[in-house]
Design a protein around this motif. Structure first.
Motif, PDB file in Angstrom:
ATOM      1  N   LEU A   1       0.833  -1.212   0.000  1.00 42.35           N
ATOM      2  CA  LEU A   1       0.000   0.000   0.000  1.00 42.35           C
ATOM      3  C   LEU A   1       0.863   1.256   0.000  1.00 42.35           C
ATOM      4  O   LEU A   1       0.518   2.247  -0.652  1.00 42.35           O
ATOM      5  CB  LEU A   1      -0.954  -0.023   1.199  1.00 42.35           C
ATOM      6  N   ASN A   2       2.002   1.200   0.696  1.00 41.97           N
ATOM      7  CA  ASN A   2       2.900   2.357   0.667  1.00 41.97           C
ATOM      8  C   ASN A   2       3.431   2.583  -0.741  1.00 41.97           C
ATOM      9  O   ASN A   2       3.522   3.703  -1.216  1.00 41.97           O
ATOM     10  CB  ASN A   2       4.051   2.168   1.662  1.00 41.97           C
TER      11      ASN A   2
ATOM     12  N   ILE B   1       1.899   1.733  -3.450  1.00 43.73           N
ATOM     13  CA  ILE B   1       0.768   2.241  -4.250  1.00 43.73           C
ATOM     14  C   ILE B   1       0.615   3.750  -4.047  1.00 43.73           C
ATOM     15  O   ILE B   1       0.382   4.493  -5.001  1.00 43.73           O
ATOM     16  CB  ILE B   1      -0.536   1.489  -3.889  1.00 43.73           C
ATOM     17  N   GLN B   2       0.765   4.192  -2.789  1.00 45.58           N
ATOM     18  CA  GLN B   2       0.679   5.640  -2.544  1.00 45.58           C
ATOM     19  C   GLN B   2       1.706   6.403  -3.377  1.00 45.58           C
ATOM     20  O   GLN B   2       1.396   7.447  -3.960  1.00 45.58           O
ATOM     21  CB  GLN B   2       0.939   5.943  -1.068  1.00 45.58           C
TER      22      GLN B   2
ATOM     23  N   VAL C   1       0.521   6.573  -6.940  1.00 47.21           N
ATOM     24  CA  VAL C   1      -0.556   7.550  -7.157  1.00 47.21           C
ATOM     25  C   VAL C   1       0.046   8.952  -7.244  1.00 47.21           C
ATOM     26  O   VAL C   1      -0.316   9.747  -8.122  1.00 47.21           O
ATOM     27  CB  VAL C   1      -1.615   7.467  -6.042  1.00 47.21           C
TER      28      VAL C   1
ATOM     29  N   ILE D   1      -1.321   0.417 -11.145  1.00 43.33           N
ATOM     30  CA  ILE D   1      -1.810   0.631  -9.776  1.00 43.33           C
ATOM     31  C   ILE D   1      -3.009  -0.281  -9.517  1.00 43.33           C
ATOM     32  O   ILE D   1      -3.132  -0.903  -8.458  1.00 43.33           O
ATOM     33  CB  ILE D   1      -2.235   2.105  -9.568  1.00 43.33           C
TER      34      ILE D   1
END
Lengths: 89, 89, 89, 89
Positions: free
Chosen positions: B12-13, B15-16, B19, B42
């Motif tokens: 998730l980090n 993915i951030q 983004v 993503i």
């Protein structure tokens, strides 16, 4: 900045916050189904950004190439879109 | 912390960061198709997080409810999964 | 025959008719977007059959294996579902 | 008949046979996961037909409208595609 770009960037900033929210949910050991629903919401938000970029692309880049009657460019643009759609699924 | 959770949080980090990368691509007016491919990446990464949470859910919460022979709980768990899959598409 | 099976078979018979309809649309050179929308309708109908089979599977085969406390069987059932979901996208 | 149309019709005829195959699998009470995998194969085959129709549409109808510099027609064509993609998911 282009108002269309500004809208996309606002969406992406919101998505970043949502991704951070998932991290928190996992740390707090929240219920799996709630996490999965939240991930689905992010997926839909990303989809919206993607649709916006695609619409802009069709209305500008693709129309431009076709209007310029540049056959090689037009074919390449369409091939790019087909390739993108193929790997979508 | 559970190693499985740690792995999800690392994803998730990442993915951030991805983004944030899209925001930059839009600001730099990068080519639409490149942005769309990056959004797709993503989407796949999120999908992986989602599959991981689902697998954990089936192996823990769902198996637990069924093994406890709690029929109401088991049925509810299965109904939740079906509802999630239905809205997936 | 099981009423649930009967319903699925009726759906599948209808889908066969819809697929035949697409052949006709192509032969009659109907507008591409109309054909694409019709294909999407078939896709949704198939999805419904698939969801029905999945629900039955979870409620019968999977619950059965887990209730029997057959750990190897239960794990295999869950692995099968995960594999199916992974390739779905 | 157009060779491209012939190919699509052959695919659709094969799909009809596959749908009939699912009916048989349900009647013979075959294993759910096998049925689900077979439905997924049909889904992919339909997807291929859909991609073929879309590619033809972009190369003919859409390019035609844009090359004719018919702005209203071009915009409508692009709106149709966006609408189709939006409901795809």
């Amino acid at each position: 900045m282009n108002p269309d770009h500004r809208e996309q960037i606002q969406r992406l900033n919101k998505i970043q916050g949502q991704v951070k929210g998932i991290v928190r949910m996992i740390e707090e050991k929240r219920y799996c189904i709630d996490i999965l629903n939240q991930i689905k919401a992010i997926d839909k938000a990303l989809q919206k950004v993607s649709r916006g970029v695609m619409e802009r692309h069709l209305n500008h880049c693709v129309q431009g190439a076709i209007q310029a009657k540049d056959q090689a460019q037009s074919s390449e643009k369409i091939a790019e879109i087909m390739k993108l759609l193929d790997t979508q699924k």
